[in-house]
Design a protein around this motif. Structure first.
Motif, short mmCIF file in Angstrom:
data_model
loop_
_atom_site.label_atom_id
_atom_site.label_comp_id
_atom_site.label_asym_id
_atom_site.label_seq_id
_atom_site.Cartn_x
_atom_site.Cartn_y
_atom_site.Cartn_z
N GLY A 47 0.81 -1.22 0.00
CA GLY A 47 0.00 0.00 0.00
C GLY A 47 0.84 1.27 0.00
O GLY A 47 0.39 2.33 -0.42
N LEU A 48 2.08 1.15 0.46
CA LEU A 48 2.93 2.34 0.58
C LEU A 48 3.24 2.96 -0.79
O LEU A 48 3.24 4.18 -0.94
CB LEU A 48 4.23 1.94 1.27
CG LEU A 48 5.17 3.11 1.49
CD1 LEU A 48 5.13 3.51 2.96
CD2 LEU A 48 6.58 2.76 1.09
N THR B 146 1.44 3.12 -3.43
CA THR B 146 0.32 3.93 -3.89
C THR B 146 0.23 5.23 -3.09
O THR B 146 0.01 6.30 -3.66
CB THR B 146 -1.01 3.15 -3.70
OG1 THR B 146 -0.71 1.76 -3.66
CG2 THR B 146 -1.99 3.45 -4.79
N SER B 147 0.40 5.12 -1.77
CA SER B 147 0.20 6.31 -0.94
C SER B 147 1.24 7.38 -1.23
O SER B 147 1.00 8.56 -1.00
CB SER B 147 0.19 5.94 0.55
OG SER B 147 1.48 5.92 1.06
N LEU B 148 2.41 6.98 -1.73
CA LEU B 148 3.44 8.00 -2.02
C LEU B 148 3.53 8.32 -3.52
O LEU B 148 4.45 9.02 -3.94
CB LEU B 148 4.80 7.51 -1.52
CG LEU B 148 4.94 7.44 0.00
CD1 LEU B 148 6.27 6.81 0.39
CD2 LEU B 148 4.81 8.82 0.63
N ASP C 272 0.90 9.76 -5.49
CA ASP C 272 0.02 10.78 -6.07
C ASP C 272 0.23 12.20 -5.59
O ASP C 272 -0.43 13.12 -6.06
CB ASP C 272 -1.44 10.40 -5.80
CG ASP C 272 -1.78 9.10 -6.51
OD1 ASP C 272 -1.11 8.82 -7.51
OD2 ASP C 272 -2.67 8.37 -6.02
N VAL D 121 3.75 14.01 4.45
CA VAL D 121 3.34 12.86 3.63
C VAL D 121 4.13 11.61 4.04
O VAL D 121 3.56 10.51 4.14
CB VAL D 121 3.54 13.20 2.12
CG1 VAL D 121 3.43 11.97 1.25
CG2 VAL D 121 2.52 14.26 1.69
N GLU E 139 2.69 10.27 7.26
CA GLU E 139 1.43 9.54 7.03
C GLU E 139 1.71 8.14 6.46
O GLU E 139 1.07 7.16 6.85
CB GLU E 139 0.55 10.31 6.05
CG GLU E 139 -0.29 11.39 6.70
CD GLU E 139 -0.93 12.29 5.66
OE1 GLU E 139 -1.17 11.84 4.53
OE2 GLU E 139 -1.15 13.48 6.00
N ALA E 140 2.67 8.10 5.55
CA ALA E 140 3.01 6.79 4.95
C ALA E 140 3.55 5.83 6.02
O ALA E 140 3.23 4.64 6.03
CB ALA E 140 4.05 6.99 3.86
N LEU F 287 0.75 4.27 7.90
CA LEU F 287 0.18 3.16 7.13
C LEU F 287 1.00 1.88 7.32
O LEU F 287 0.46 0.78 7.48
CB LEU F 287 0.27 3.49 5.64
CG LEU F 287 -0.91 4.06 4.92
CD1 LEU F 287 -0.59 4.21 3.44
CD2 LEU F 287 -2.10 3.09 5.07
#
Ligand SMILES: Cc1cc2nc3c(=O)[nH]c(=O)nc-3n(C[C@H](O)[C@H](O)[C@H](O)COP(=O)(O)OP(=O)(O)OC[C@H]3O[C@@H](n4cnc5c(N)ncnc54)[C@H](O)[C@@H]3O)c2cc1C
Length: 300
Positions: free
Chosen positions: A238-239, A241-243, A245, A252, A255-256, A259
């Motif tokens: 998932g990481l 994708t989270s970083l 966009d 940021v 937040e990652a 996750l």
């Protein structure tokens, strides 16, 4: 399990096959009694402590391709199963193109142990704490496996089933690990938290690889793997994708890391509690991501 206060190695028979076919056939005919070995730094300890009692140990160190260490500028890096970690660390080509592998190997125990210990042994032992596995995962490692029916290549990301469990079938022998060329401009780090600086397994391990990727809005792709906080070495998917966009900022990255802490499933054991581990995953992930981000920013 009761503590063995007088540990000693049980008796076993040593078998040294001449060919891979011979080795696989022997292993398939003795599925419960025979085990392959390389440096022996895991298997002998487990035998000494009475955790396993194989009747035969099959020495696969001198079989075809096992001692190869080869870099090809088009195809990437191949490390034979029997290549010890000190040889990996000393290789100028590994240092130049895969410094993260060097860093991961250097985090394992001591120089003396690394003259025996191998990356493939670390992987086949399938401990969630294996220190070299995170680097192998983020670098896209692929295992070459010789089996009784055919030979195949298996991505490391699909190899682990649970603690000590892999997709290997009776007769299968890992002959090498192969890495594609590293992504252009990549940077990485491995942060290991142990109870001491030498010779201890990790309480938590965080490996990060980052590299420029113009296809993503953020302009960068990150891969992160965790050790010792799940039943298997964990690639946190998932990481990526989270970083992907948004522009990379310290917020940021924090937040990652959050996750990442949610993706793991640590347990309490002698080295640390589940709660401590989860907090350390978050802290070390922020540190590792920030370190890699700094290296990326200063190299562009
Ligand atoms: C004092 C000490 C300190 C240690 N510190 C660390 C540390 O800091 N970090 C860490 O990650 N590890 C550590 N270890 C564990 C160990 O050294 C590593 O996991 C090492 O990489 C294992 O490699 P090996 O070649 O010795 O494996 P071996 O012991 O030879 O084999 C390991 C397992 O893989 C299987 N196997 C071996 N070869 C093959 C093959 N070709 N195909 C299929 N299966 C195979 C064996 O049957 C066995 O189950 C430590 C061990 C000791 C004794």
């Amino acid at each position: 399990m009761s503590l063995n206060t007088h540990p000693s190695l049980p008796e076993f028979e040593y078998y040294r096959p001449e060919t891979l076919i011979e080795a696989s056939e022997f292993l398939v005919h003795h599925p419960a009694e025979a085990r392959p070995f390389l440096g022996g730094t895991d298997i002998f300890v487990r035998m000494r402590d009475g955790m396993i009692t194989p009747q035969f140990l099959v020495d696969v160190k001198n079989l075809d391709g096992m001692n190869t260490l080869r870099f090809d500028p088009q195809a990437g890096l191949t490390i034979g199963a029997a290549v010890n970690m000190n040889r990996v660390i000393a290789s100028p080509e590994v240092q130049a193109h895969y410094p993260l592998l060097v860093e991961a190997c250097q985090s394992v125990a001591s120089y003396q142990l690394r003259t025996r210990a191998t990356i493939v042994g670390n992987i086949c032992n399938a401990s969630p704490a294996g220190d070299t596995i995170g680097a192998c995962l983020v670098l896209g490692g692929i295992l070459n496996i010789h089996g009784i029916i055919n030979s195949c290549q298996v991505p490391l990301a699909t190899f682990f089933l649970g603690p000590g469990k892999t997709t290997l079938m009776p007769g299968d022998i890992v002959t090498a690990i192969h890495f594609p060329l590293p992504p252009q401009g990549c940077q990485g780090t491995y942060l290991k938290l142990g109870r001491n600086r030498l010779s201890d397994l990790s309480i938590v391990g965080v490996t990060v690889l980052g590299y420029p990727d113009t296809a993503l809005s953020s302009g960068y792709r990150f891969r992160l793997a965790l050790a010792s906080v799940a039943p298997v070495p964990l690639l946190v998917t998932g990481l990526e994708t989270s970083l992907a966009d948004q522009a990379i900022t310290p917020e940021v990255l924090r937040e990652a890391a959050h996750l990442t802490a949610e993706a793991c499933s640590p347990i309490d054991d002698v080295r640390g509690s589940a709660r401590y581990r989860r907090q350390m995953v978050r802290n070390l992930s922020v540190r590792a991501l920030s370190e890699v981000w700094e290296k990326l920013s200063s190299s562009n």
